[in-house]
Design a protein around this motif. Structure first.
Motif, PDB file in Angstrom:
ATOM      1  N   TYR A 154       6.164   4.144  -9.724  1.00  0.00           N
ATOM      2  CA  TYR A 154       5.132   3.415  -8.987  1.00  0.00           C
ATOM      3  C   TYR A 154       3.922   4.334  -8.789  1.00  0.00           C
ATOM      4  N   LEU A 155       2.741   3.726  -8.691  1.00  0.00           N
ATOM      5  CA  LEU A 155       1.542   4.485  -8.341  1.00  0.00           C
ATOM      6  C   LEU A 155       1.467   4.632  -6.828  1.00  0.00           C
ATOM      7  N   TYR A 156       0.983   5.760  -6.375  1.00  0.00           N
ATOM      8  CA  TYR A 156       0.805   5.967  -4.932  1.00  0.00           C
ATOM      9  C   TYR A 156      -0.130   4.909  -4.347  1.00  0.00           C
ATOM     10  N   HIS A 157      -1.150   4.495  -5.140  1.00  0.00           N
ATOM     11  CA  HIS A 157      -2.147   3.554  -4.643  1.00  0.00           C
ATOM     12  C   HIS A 157      -1.689   2.098  -4.727  1.00  0.00           C
ATOM     13  N   GLN A 158      -0.512   1.843  -5.323  1.00  0.00           N
ATOM     14  CA  GLN A 158      -0.002   0.475  -5.301  1.00  0.00           C
ATOM     15  C   GLN A 158       0.400   0.089  -3.875  1.00  0.00           C
ATOM     16  N   PRO A 159       0.404  -1.210  -3.564  1.00  0.00           N
ATOM     17  CA  PRO A 159       0.817  -1.646  -2.223  1.00  0.00           C
ATOM     18  C   PRO A 159       2.222  -1.145  -1.897  1.00  0.00           C
ATOM     19  N   ASN A 160       2.467  -0.823  -0.654  1.00  0.00           N
ATOM     20  CA  ASN A 160       3.783  -0.355  -0.213  1.00  0.00           C
ATOM     21  C   ASN A 160       4.713  -1.554  -0.037  1.00  0.00           C
ATOM     22  N   SER A 161       5.094  -2.139  -1.144  1.00  0.00           N
ATOM     23  CA  SER A 161       5.949  -3.326  -1.155  1.00  0.00           C
ATOM     24  C   SER A 161       7.399  -2.923  -0.925  1.00  0.00           C
ATOM     25  N   TRP A 162       8.247  -3.947  -0.706  1.00  0.00           N
ATOM     26  CA  TRP A 162       9.671  -3.657  -0.533  1.00  0.00           C
ATOM     27  C   TRP A 162      10.267  -3.049  -1.799  1.00  0.00           C
ATOM     28  N   GLY A 163       9.765  -3.438  -2.969  1.00  0.00           N
ATOM     29  CA  GLY A 163      10.256  -2.860  -4.216  1.00  0.00           C
ATOM     30  C   GLY A 163       9.941  -1.380  -4.311  1.00  0.00           C
ATOM     31  N   LYS A 164       8.729  -1.027  -3.975  1.00  0.00           N
ATOM     32  CA  LYS A 164       8.321   0.379  -4.009  1.00  0.00           C
ATOM     33  C   LYS A 164       9.122   1.191  -3.003  1.00  0.00           C
ATOM     34  N   TRP A 165       9.381   0.627  -1.823  1.00  0.00           N
ATOM     35  CA  TRP A 165      10.130   1.336  -0.791  1.00  0.00           C
ATOM     36  C   TRP A 165      11.569   1.600  -1.228  1.00  0.00           C
TER      37      TRP A 165
END
Length: 383
Positions: A154-165
């Motif tokens: 994931y990119l750091y600048h992508q939204p902090n979505s549940w998937g990224k978390w």
């Protein structure tokens, strides 16, 4: 350091460079190396179908024995564990076989044969073959480790979505304890599957924000994916039904082999690209990593450790990947990313898991940033 904007816009007319280093498009590697390889390397090897059926037989035998586990004395149950391990290897081996099969390196027979064989190979990985065609063959291989690649960090600048978390929680990284990977590795494969399948089946657009990179599929293939997923789930339900939904049988004969197989698959997948830099030009010697594993492991897993070589020649007979590696080292000395498997894993555990820019990794909160550990690899000019 490149700005956030540079990650989202690519000048198609610009010289393909990253800083002062020149990137070489995948096609130029293939053009240079293909004439040096024997013609047999590009012919489908249908003899490998036997390996699929051997591993299917191992799973059937394992489930047959598991069905009798309720009759075993408790103190003898440990004797089943080696079989669970072998079954787990069969699961991942069948997945690697299906991977090669769908690239065309095994055979090129009828459409019906193609769907049946790919279904059998991927079923224990909960992967509809049509979904794999999009995720891996079409998108990942053309956009390797860049913005549109669904398999990148994931990119750091992508939204902090549940998937990224969840990815941040389970992925091997400097801020995650090693013990968490006992759950994280087998769960990561299922999580990857759930995210991309739900993105394709429920939304089917590129604005889905809980995956690293969303992609779209045709409506016809969307239906195929749904039907294939239903067939996969029916197969798994039938296994559980055969094991009589008995807790002991399911844990040792179903869940443990699945966990082992999915863990091995994720070990390879995590080391394939996630400690490499991002590249706007598909340069597999820079954005991919090959690892060294024991020869017996390469034999069992269709040389899957030769991942950079695979990205240059996706449809090549995997028996010839060692030769491709030799040619790369001759014609592009010092350029290729090649590490021992243990060393690659240690680098994963010593670095964060999000891209701050093309050559920098950072953590979920952006508090710790490091250069991609392979960012300083030697790079030569275009030949």
């Amino acid at each position: 350091m490149k700005s956030e904007k540079s990650l989202n816009t690519v000048d198609k007319t610009a010289t393909p460079t990253l800083g002062k280093e020149t990137l070489i498009p995948h096609s130029l590697y293939a053009k240079k190396l293909r004439p040096i390889l024997p013609s047999e390397a590009f012919k489908p090897d249908s003899s490998k179908l036997v390996i699929l059926f051997i591993n299917m037989a191992i799973l059937l035998l394992g489930w047959g024995i598991a069905d009798c586990l309720d009759q075993w004395p408790i103190y003898l149950l440990w004797l089943y564990l080696p079989l669970s391990l072998i079954m787990g290897n069969s699961i991942v081996t069948m997945g690697f076989f299906a991977h090669d099969f769908m690239h065309g390196s095994v055979n090129k027979k009828s459409r019906m044969t193609y769907h049946i064989i790919s279904f059998l190979g991927f079923a224990m990985m909960f992967m509809p073959s049509t979904q794999w065609k999009y995720v891996h063959n079409i998108v990942h291989h053309s956009q390797t480790n860049y913005l549109e690649d669904p398999d990148r960090n994931y990119l750091y600048h992508q939204p902090n979505s549940w998937g990224k978390w969840i990815h941040n929680f389970f992925a091997p990284a400097i801020d995650n304890p090693s013990w968490l990977l006992i759950v994280g590795l087998p769960a990561s494969w299922l999580f990857h599957q759930f995210c991309h399948l739900s993105s394709s089946l429920l939304f089917n657009n590129k604005i889905v924000d809980y995956v690293p990179a969303a992609f779209t599929v045709s409506q016809k293939d969307r239906l195929k994916i749904a039907l294939e997923l239903f067939a996969v789930l029916c197969l798994h339900f039938s296994i559980l039904f055969y094991l009589e939904f008995h807790a002991l049988k399911i844990v040792l004969g179903y869940l443990l082999p699945l966990a082992i197989g999915h863990t091995v698959a994720m070990f390879y997948i995590y080391t394939n690209h996630l400690i490499c830099r991002m590249t706007s030009v598909n340069d597999p010697l820079i954005n991919s990593l090959s690892i060294r594993v024991p020869k017996i492991v390469d034999l069992l897993h269709f040389n899957f450790s030769y991942h950079t070589e695979h990205h240059i020649f996706p449809s090549l007979n995997s028996d010839y990947y060692p030769l491709v590696q030799e040619l790369i080292q001759i014609h592009y000395p010092g350029r290729m990313n090649l590490l021992d498997a243990g060393e690659a894993w240690q680098l994963l555990m010593k670095t964060p898991r999000h891209y701050k820019d093309e050559v920098t990794l950072t953590d979920y909160l952006g508090e710790t940033s490091v250069n991609c550990p392979l960012e300083n690899s030697a790079v030569t000019p275009l030949p």
